[in-house]
Design a protein around this motif. Structure first.
Motif, PDB file in Angstrom:
ATOM      1  N   LEU A  53       0.828  -1.201   0.000  1.00 31.69           N
ATOM      2  CA  LEU A  53       0.000   0.000   0.000  1.00 31.69           C
ATOM      3  C   LEU A  53       0.866   1.257   0.000  1.00 31.69           C
ATOM      4  CD1 LEU A  53      -2.688  -1.070   2.634  1.00 31.69           C
ATOM      5  CD2 LEU A  53      -2.934  -1.087   0.147  1.00 31.69           C
ATOM      6  N   LEU A  54       1.888   1.269   0.844  1.00 31.57           N
ATOM      7  CA  LEU A  54       2.794   2.417   0.909  1.00 31.57           C
ATOM      8  C   LEU A  54       3.498   2.634  -0.422  1.00 31.57           C
ATOM      9  CD1 LEU A  54       4.388   1.711   4.417  1.00 31.57           C
ATOM     10  CD2 LEU A  54       2.708   3.482   3.876  1.00 31.57           C
ATOM     11  N   GLY A  83      -5.376   4.912   6.966  1.00 26.51           N
ATOM     12  CA  GLY A  83      -4.303   5.598   6.264  1.00 26.51           C
ATOM     13  C   GLY A  83      -4.760   6.961   5.787  1.00 26.51           C
ATOM     14  N   VAL A  84      -3.856   7.906   5.756  1.00 24.42           N
ATOM     15  CA  VAL A  84      -4.118   9.233   5.209  1.00 24.42           C
ATOM     16  C   VAL A  84      -3.219   9.414   4.004  1.00 24.42           C
ATOM     17  CG1 VAL A  84      -4.197  11.710   5.634  1.00 24.42           C
ATOM     18  CG2 VAL A  84      -4.671  10.112   7.509  1.00 24.42           C
ATOM     19  N   LYS A 101      -4.675   3.609  -7.173  1.00 22.54           N
ATOM     20  CA  LYS A 101      -3.684   2.541  -7.154  1.00 22.54           C
ATOM     21  C   LYS A 101      -3.637   1.869  -5.789  1.00 22.54           C
ATOM     22  CE  LYS A 101       0.948   1.131  -8.411  1.00 22.54           C
ATOM     23  NZ  LYS A 101       2.230   1.483  -9.065  1.00 22.54           N
ATOM     24  N   VAL A 102      -3.751   2.660  -4.718  1.00 19.45           N
ATOM     25  CA  VAL A 102      -3.761   2.080  -3.374  1.00 19.45           C
ATOM     26  C   VAL A 102      -5.004   1.209  -3.177  1.00 19.45           C
ATOM     27  CG1 VAL A 102      -3.990   2.654  -0.924  1.00 19.45           C
ATOM     28  CG2 VAL A 102      -2.336   3.877  -2.340  1.00 19.45           C
ATOM     29  N   ALA A 153       2.697  10.297  -4.378  1.00 12.45           N
ATOM     30  CA  ALA A 153       1.909  10.646  -3.197  1.00 12.45           C
ATOM     31  C   ALA A 153       2.530   9.982  -1.980  1.00 12.45           C
ATOM     32  CB  ALA A 153       0.457  10.190  -3.374  1.00 12.45           C
ATOM     33  N   TRP A 154       2.022  10.306  -0.805  1.00 11.65           N
ATOM     34  CA  TRP A 154       2.437   9.630   0.418  1.00 11.65           C
ATOM     35  C   TRP A 154       1.215   9.064   1.120  1.00 11.65           C
ATOM     36  CZ3 TRP A 154      -0.084  12.321   4.186  1.00 11.65           C
ATOM     37  CH2 TRP A 154      -0.245  13.704   4.035  1.00 11.65           C
ATOM     38  N   LEU A 155       1.444   7.989   1.841  1.00 10.20           N
ATOM     39  CA  LEU A 155       0.390   7.335   2.607  1.00 10.20           C
ATOM     40  C   LEU A 155       0.922   7.100   4.015  1.00 10.20           C
ATOM     41  CD1 LEU A 155      -2.432   5.908   2.691  1.00 10.20           C
ATOM     42  CD2 LEU A 155      -1.222   3.798   2.108  1.00 10.20           C
TER      43      LEU A 155
END
Length: 329
Positions: A149-150, A244-245, A265-266, A158-160
């Motif tokens: 996921l990360l 998650g954010v 995608k996540v 992006a960031w998660l």
């Protein structure tokens, strides 16, 4: 053989044709959108596939257009997968025309190549992905899935942040519930929510059977009132879900479209890993809450969506979509 046109200089340039447009649109319409409003249009121009915001489907609650751009970004990612598995991957240009604010992406043919295993796996997950707003089992999400996921977010610029521990979850819970209370006091928001909730086989909106059960005082995260049923005894929400954010460095229209691609995608990565997901956007819809969320995370970037991951205790299914013919221009 890939279609092409001959430019005035005599050089042949590859183009997308109508079958490619249909293939991309069929995948793109499976993307998520706020209230399942499906605010997108697709067309061909000079051999490129264009993805646009449908101005007639912009929500009153989405004055700045954030939700529509997130949805069109997610649709863009699905279209990219569909073109890639057909051997025609796209080069993506986001918001290419400053004078045309509704044009969010233009896809032109890249170098022909066979799809990767990852592209094929995520493309197969498009038809299976749906939002599960019900309780999840308390089983933990494996480390291997968390890493995927990360990486899914990172690979799309992006960031998660996956929240760990009661302190972090409590902070997010307070921000989300505060934002939800603000929205519930808005009569226009409530009326629009009702408009997009239905009990029949409508091709858009949220069916009542897909809504979360009525909220209870112990719930960590708020849910929109799409249904009026109570949960089955013993089927409480897990006390410490994986939350998650997802965010990006900026908050301009192109940044929000980028965030939509990363979100999709996540979500597809989670689906491919056997996880259920749902989206909590109330903290993003209220500007003050979004700023609180950013500060709570200690991030310099801009949060764009809150995601919940886990294993649903009741199976669901994807919601209906409008026919492809209705979204072509």
């Amino acid at each position: 053989m890939q279609p092409s046109i001959t430019m005035p200089n005599g050089i042949a340039t590859a183009v997308y044709d109508e079958p490619a447009l249909l293939r991309a649109a069929e995948a793109a319409i499976r993307a998520p959108s706020l209230h399942n409003s499906q605010p997108w249009l697709f067309g061909l121009r000079d051999g490129a596939i264009e993805i646009r915001v449908d101005p007639d489907r912009r929500l009153a609650a989405d004055r700045a257009g954030w939700a529509a751009r997130m949805a069109c970004g997610a649709a863009t990612y699905n279209a990219r997968l569909a073109l890639a598995v057909a051997g025609r991957p796209a080069v993506v240009d986001l918001h290419p025309d400053p004078a045309d604010r509704d044009l969010v992406a233009r896809l032109t043919p890249g170098v022909r190549r066979p799809p990767t295993y990852a592209e094929s796996e995520l493309h197969a997950a498009i038809a299976r992905r749906y939002s599960n707003r019900g309780p999840f089992w308390p089983a933990p999400v494996p480390a291997e899935a968390r890493i995927a996921l990360l990486e899914g977010a990172r690979s799309e610029s992006a960031w998660l942040d996956l929240l760990v521990g009661a302190t972090a979850l409590t902070a997010i819970s307070e921000i989300a519930h505060s934002a939800d209370r603000v929205l519930r006091r808005d009569l226009r928001y409530q009326a629009e929510l009702t408009t997009w909730t239905h009990a029949d086989e409508a091709p858009d909106g949220v069916p009542v059977q897909a809504g979360a059960p009525l909220a209870e005082s112990q719930d960590l995260l708020p849910q929109r009132l799409f249904a009026d049923r109570r949960r089955v005894p013993g089927r409480d929400y897990d006390a410490e879900p994986l939350v998650g954010v997802l965010g990006v460095p900026g908050n301009q229209p192109a940044d929000q479209t980028t965030a939509g691609q990363a979100m999709q995608k996540v979500l597809l990565t989670a689906t491919a890993k056997g996880l259920d997901t749902s989206m909590i956007s109330q903290p993003i819809e209220v500007p003050a809450a979004r700023e609180q969320l950013r500060r709570a995370l200690g991030r310099s970037g801009h949060p764009q969506i809150v995601l919940r991951f886990g294993y649903g205790d009741t199976p669901g299914h994807p919601t209906r979509r409008r026919a492809v013919a209705e979204v072509l221009v």
